[in-house]
Scaffold this active site. Structure first.
Site, PDB file in Angstrom:
ATOM      1  N   ASP A 116       0.926  -1.184  -0.084  1.00 48.80           N
ATOM      2  CA  ASP A 116      -0.189  -0.072   0.024  1.00 48.80           C
ATOM      3  C   ASP A 116       0.916   1.232   0.055  1.00 48.80           C
ATOM      4  O   ASP A 116       2.041   1.054   0.466  1.00 48.80           O
ATOM      5  CB  ASP A 116      -0.920  -0.051   1.177  1.00 48.80           C
ATOM      6  CG  ASP A 116      -2.024   1.321   1.278  1.00 48.80           C
ATOM      7  OD1 ASP A 116      -2.407   1.815   0.334  1.00 48.80           O
ATOM      8  OD2 ASP A 116      -2.017   1.666   2.355  1.00 48.80           O
ATOM      9  N   ASP A 118      -0.116   4.719   1.493  1.00 43.98           N
ATOM     10  CA  ASP A 118      -0.429   5.744   2.588  1.00 43.98           C
ATOM     11  C   ASP A 118       0.101   5.079   3.966  1.00 43.98           C
ATOM     12  O   ASP A 118      -0.694   3.928   4.022  1.00 43.98           O
ATOM     13  CB  ASP A 118      -1.793   6.026   2.541  1.00 43.98           C
ATOM     14  CG  ASP A 118      -2.247   7.259   3.215  1.00 43.98           C
ATOM     15  OD1 ASP A 118      -1.495   8.205   3.047  1.00 43.98           O
ATOM     16  OD2 ASP A 118      -3.223   7.345   4.036  1.00 43.98           O
ATOM     17  N   VAL A 227     -12.704  15.455   1.668  1.00 42.11           N
ATOM     18  CA  VAL A 227     -11.406  16.079   1.770  1.00 42.11           C
ATOM     19  C   VAL A 227     -10.239  15.169   1.108  1.00 42.11           C
ATOM     20  O   VAL A 227      -9.699  15.768   0.319  1.00 42.11           O
ATOM     21  CB  VAL A 227     -10.925  15.856   3.289  1.00 42.11           C
ATOM     22  CG1 VAL A 227      -9.424  16.218   3.302  1.00 42.11           C
ATOM     23  CG2 VAL A 227     -11.644  17.177   3.882  1.00 42.11           C
ATOM     24  N   HIS A 228     -10.665  13.766   1.003  1.00 43.90           N
ATOM     25  CA  HIS A 228      -9.861  12.903   0.144  1.00 43.90           C
ATOM     26  C   HIS A 228     -10.133  12.900  -1.302  1.00 43.90           C
ATOM     27  O   HIS A 228      -9.324  12.999  -2.217  1.00 43.90           O
ATOM     28  CB  HIS A 228      -9.878  11.408   0.703  1.00 43.90           C
ATOM     29  CG  HIS A 228      -8.899  11.458   2.099  1.00 43.90           C
ATOM     30  ND1 HIS A 228      -9.589  11.717   3.370  1.00 43.90           N
ATOM     31  CD2 HIS A 228      -7.748  11.196   2.326  1.00 43.90           C
ATOM     32  CE1 HIS A 228      -8.604  11.420   4.210  1.00 43.90           C
ATOM     33  NE2 HIS A 228      -7.436  11.110   3.499  1.00 43.90           N
TER      34      HIS A 228
END
Length: 532
Positions: A116, A118, A227-228
């Site tokens: 991944d 993040d 927001v993302h």
């Protein structure tokens, strides 16, 4: 942010009173509100034993209470002194950068490493949590018409921990143990989402506003999702990467070592390519050569994968044109070098790569989005838990080990006391001693909790020393866990990693027993002052 440690909860007070009444009536409230009955034969010692035998048993109980009282007083005397430094040196130190094993793993059998992005490949500074918090509260005020006063909220880094649960009907954040029970003292109003929910609920309660706690949860989720998905947080990070991202040459060393040893690598992330590319170039740029690209480290790069649905859906892959910032229309039936792919699913991924489950290990930080799907699909899994390093460092400190030893001495004394005295023989001396031992245990527990997080304590442990629900999920979905992927540099590529056989759940926990004290306390005669 208001001081959560002193908050009182109108929503939960009736539950506490109800639990007390249930306990007094012989009923216990179980997980989920189920009512469990405490069964008792209703037969006393006096009804089953001749009178002389009952009196003899009572005298034995009094003698045992006297022994435990003497041992308790001796233990308190030891608490006033600094524990023997030599004994502390003999206690094993836990490696904060270690790899901890839940299920035996042979790295020589792993041919493919997946990652991944993040909080796995990407290391962030503490400023990121404040950024997401601030962007989300602005959305709540500007788009969902929350009171302007909410803009005054500030993110409190000291309040949230990972693995909290939110009761949408009561407006409480809860820390659960691995049985799913609410931790005593672990229920609070209110990490960026947890902190924002807590601040809003507390603000509405203080202002005596009429509101539904489930709506607050939905709105905060919507704000953080916006927001993302809108790219607000991505653009903010890339506009000032030195503020939010941490350069990491060790990560590059780890990835290159895997390549040099013939391993295949892939990147599977939910983020768009431009964000991942900007972050990787910043973090690895100083270590990469001028002509090198981070993309050359990976055989396959998949962005916007939509995990966890990626593991169960049958969505097709699309090839992403980096120059045009568009998706192509050609069918994807092979993965080409230096190409970027969007979306897709696990079924097609396995068909194209021919990588079998047990030879693949996937690294991720999110237990449900990243690791639950791969675990069920037969991949080996590695959880990246950044909090682990700090919590192990605290566990290694002499002050923590001293308090843990005190706690376990009190636990041993309580067990001895409960085994000695029948319910019908609970004398005044017994009740006094029971209260004093419990009070010493409570003090040790509170001191240990404050060393981690004043509101919720340790991420992996409850105040009573049980593993938390978060720890349980790590055990369930992660074959191994560590604080950073590059910790694998400390181990041979062909290492065999074995789960220890002398643990309850989490292999990085070591119980510090009463033997920490130089003069060992053992249960024995009242004159010896020993506790066995």
């Amino acid at each position: 942010m208001a001081p959560f440690g002193i908050r009182r909860f109108p929503f939960g007070s009736s539950l506490l009173l109800q639990s007390t009444r249930l306990a007094q009536s012989g009923l216990v409230e179980g997980v989920g509100g189920h009512i469990l009955r405490r069964f008792s034969s209703g037969v006393t010692i006096e009804q089953t034993l001749p009178k002389w035998e009952a009196e003899e048993g009572k005298q034995i109980s009094e003698d045992e209470i006297a022994k435990i009282r003497h041992a308790f007083n001796a233990a308190k005397e030891k608490f006033l002194k600094i524990p023997d430094p030599d004994a502390l040196k003999e206690m094993p130190q836990i490696n904060p950068k270690g790899i901890y094993v839940n299920k035996n793993l042979r790295l020589d059998k792993i041919k493919v490493y997946g990652f991944d992005y993040d909080y796995t490949l990407a290391h962030y500074s503490a400023n990121l949590q404040s950024l997401i918090y601030d962007l989300a509260k602005e959305y709540l005020v500007n788009e969902l018409r929350y009171p302007d006063s909410c803009l005054e909220f500030k993110y409190d880094h000291s309040f949230p921990i990972r693995g909290l649960y939110y009761d949408k009907s009561k407006g409480c954040l809860m820390k659960l143990d691995f049985f799913g029970s609410i931790e005593p003292g672990g229920c609070y109003f209110g990490r960026h989402k947890a902190c924002l929910i807590g601040d809003i609920v507390q603000h509405f309660v203080d202002a005596k506003l009429d509101f539904d706690t489930s709506y607050v949860y939905q709105d905060v989720n919507q704000a953080i999702h916006h927001v993302h998905c809108s790219g607000l947080v991505h653009r903010a990070i890339l506009s000032d990467p030195t503020k939010y991202l941490v350069k990491n040459g060790q990560l590059l060393r780890f990835l290159r070592r895997l390549r040099e040893n013939g391993k295949k690598l892939f990147l599977l992330t939910n983020f768009p390519y431009y964000f991942v590319d900007g972050g990787m170039r910043f973090m690895l740029g100083d270590s990469l050569g001028h002509q090198d690209s981070w993309r050359e480290l990976f055989d396959v790069v998949i962005a916007k994968a939509n995990k966890p649905q990626f593991y169960t859906s049958e969505h097709p892959f699309r090839c992403y044109d980096v120059e045009k910032d568009t998706l192509t229309f050609s069918k994807v039936d092979t993965f080409l070098p230096n190409k970027i792919y969007y979306q897709g699913c696990l079924k097609t991924f396995l068909q194209i790569t021919k990588w079998n489950g047990p030879e693949v290990m996937y690294f991720g930080d999110h237990l449900f989005s990243d690791l639950r799907g791969p675990s069920k699909a037969g991949w080996r899994t590695a959880a990246i838990i950044h909090e682990l390093e700090n919590e192990i460092q605290i566990q290694n400190e002499d002050s923590y080990r001293f308090e843990q030893a005190k706690f376990h001495i009190m636990q041993e004394l309580l067990g001895r006391l409960h085994r000695t005295v029948a319910n019908s023989d609970q004398s005044e001396e017994y009740m006094s001693l029971l209260w004093e031992i419990n009070e010493e245990r409570r003090k040790a527990r509170c001191t240990m909790k404050g060393m981690f997080n004043k509101s919720f304590g340790a991420t992996f442990l409850t105040d009573s020393g049980q593993e938390s629900a978060f720890a349980y999920h790590i055990h369930q979905y992660a074959d191994v866990y560590t604080s950073k992927p590059e910790n694998f540099l400390f181990y041979p590529v062909e290492a065999w990693l074995h789960a220890p056989c002398d643990i309850k759940i989490m292999p990085h926990h070591i119980k510090v027993s009463s033997s920490l004290f130089k003069t060992r306390l053992t249960y024995g005669s009242a004159s010896s002052g020993k506790i066995e």
